[in-house]
Design an enzyme around this catalytic site. Structure first.
Site, mmCIF file in Angstrom:
data_model
loop_
_atom_site.group_PDB
_atom_site.id
_atom_site.type_symbol
_atom_site.label_atom_id
_atom_site.label_comp_id
_atom_site.label_asym_id
_atom_site.label_seq_id
_atom_site.Cartn_x
_atom_site.Cartn_y
_atom_site.Cartn_z
ATOM 1 C CG HIS A 21 39.736 -6.343 -21.588
ATOM 2 N ND1 HIS A 21 38.603 -7.212 -22.270
ATOM 3 C CD2 HIS A 21 39.022 -5.034 -21.851
ATOM 4 C CE1 HIS A 21 37.701 -6.591 -22.885
ATOM 5 N NE2 HIS A 21 38.009 -5.097 -22.670
ATOM 6 C CD GLU A 22 41.368 -1.638 -20.624
ATOM 7 O OE1 GLU A 22 41.658 -0.949 -21.658
ATOM 8 O OE2 GLU A 22 40.292 -1.515 -20.251
ATOM 9 C CG HIS A 25 41.064 -2.509 -25.860
ATOM 10 N ND1 HIS A 25 40.186 -2.782 -26.886
ATOM 11 C CD2 HIS A 25 40.485 -2.594 -24.744
ATOM 12 C CE1 HIS A 25 39.079 -3.238 -26.340
ATOM 13 N NE2 HIS A 25 39.175 -3.101 -24.941
#
Length: 399
Positions: A21-22, A25
């Site tokens: 998820h990170e 980004h």
């Protein structure tokens, strides 16, 4: 040992899901030239780190997630003059939206890939036919229909009466039965505490065997204590195209299930610490502690290795879809909250443009801090409540 292996495997999978998820980004921010200074697994004191270019990668002591630090993620940060043009909040709205949404996309893509690979290797699950042949005899009378056997629980009616695995039930309380649906219907017509005659065809017996069974009471319903043998169940490996269709449909069903659970959750909260916790969809939601417990149960169960892998990967898929769905909520500090801010900024700019006024720029985040603190308090409080429920009233796999 198998339980702890399963628990450890889930913790690793959870950390990998959070870091994916990170990572979404991070990759999107770097693609648009924004400056990302840190990408870490965990929180708290740093155990290990290394620097690659302008980004520090590392591991921290508390393995409860991870984070990526993008310079200027909000206008409240102090930014060096040299980094001003690369600050997140100074980028066009479209780029900011892509960076914010990239984490959610990463989780859904990972879930899709896992399901796609599962369908081509393990195979799509084939339900088979549920028969009236006994697969397993439950050892106790559980507190709930989905509950397990804890200390002090009385023996199940089936165990007391001498029913065995392999017995094919052909009659229940005088009613002939040929499949599981007919058997459950016959059980449903009986009453808790009633003694009924159960006729079975037993391997090795010369003729039918009739046993008296005194039904137990579980949640006001009659309980026997047997599970059904499934005939023809298994897995069918799929090709790439069919596997992709399977993955898409599975994600759709999971998202729909999450919506059902969310809608039922308020009414289920009073039952989180009661034996009826698992009687509704909302009561079956758990915390990281509960999911770790379930993973341990999967690894220590008597299922085949193929079934264990399929169940574990399905759990990981569900966690990724949940992470993605949770972050879409329009609440700060979640990704959905930041997307809502960007959408509001663009809507406000559009209205001002129509009125012939200048673009007012970014939102004053200080005005949103009270709402952010309230959302954090609610999310943390709900998380703590679920952890306590999982510790004192844990969810269990059906036996």
């Amino acid at each position: 040992m198998a339980f702890f292996l399963g628990a450890a495997a889930f913790v690793v999978a959870l950390l990998a899901s959070v870091m994916l998820h990170e990572g979404g980004h991070l990759l999107a921010a770097k693609r648009f030239g924004m400056k990302a200074t840190q990408y870490f697994v965990g929180f708290g004191p740093t155990l290990w780190s290394t620097r690659r270019g302008e980004t520090e990668y590392g591991v921290k002591a508390i393995p409860l997630g991870g984070f990526v630090k993008i310079v200027g993620y909000t206008p409240l940060e102090e930014i060096d003059a040299a980094d001003r043009d690369r600050a997140f909040y100074r980028q066009p709205a479209g780029r900011r939206a892509i960076v914010i949404g990239a984490g959610v996309v990463a989780n859904f893509v990972f879930a899709f890939v896992l399901l796609w690979v599962m369908a081509m290797t393990i195979g799509e699950p084939r339900p088979g036919t549920v028969t009236s042949t006994v697969d397993q005899v439950t050892s106790c009378v559980p507190a709930t229909m989905r509950g397990g056997c804890g200390d002090g629980r009385p023996p199940s009616p089936a165990a007391r009466a001498g029913l065995r695995a392999g017995d094919r039930i052909v009659a229940f309380n005088g009613a002939p039965v040929s499949d599981w649906d007919e058997l459950t219907a016959a059980i449903g017509r009986a009453k808790p505490g009633e003694t009924v005659k159960v006729t079975v065809r037993r391997p090795g017996a010369s003729g039918p065997v009739t046993l008296p069974v005194t039904l137990a009471d579980v949640g006001g319903e009659p309980f026997v204590g047997v599970s059904a043998k499934i005939a023809g169940g298994g897995y069918d490996r799929a090709g790439p195209v069919d596997a992709a269709v399977f993955a898409g449909r599975a994600i759709g069903r999971t998202v729909q299930g999450i919506g059902t659970v969310a809608a039922d959750l308020p009414s289920a909260l009073p039952r989180l610490f009661s034996p009826e916790r698992e009687s509704s969809p909302g009561g079956q939601v758990g915390s990281v502690v509960g999911a770790t417990e379930v993973s341990g149960q999967i690894f220590s169960s008597d299922d085949t290795a193929r079934d264990k892998v399929a169940l574990f990967l399905s759990l990981v898929v569900s966690v990724n879809i949940f992470l993605g769905a949770l972050n879409v909520l329009p609440l700060l500090p979640l990704d959905g909250g930041h997307l809502a801010v960007v959408a509001y900024e663009r809507a406000r700019a559009g209205v001002n443009r129509v009125r012939g006024r200048p673009d007012p720029g970014t939102v004053d985040m200080t005005r949103l801090l009270p709402l952010t603190y309230l959302a954090v308090l609610l999310l943390v409080g709900f998380g703590v409540l679920l952890i306590l429920a999982d510790l004192f009233n844990p969810l269990r796999l059906p036996e």
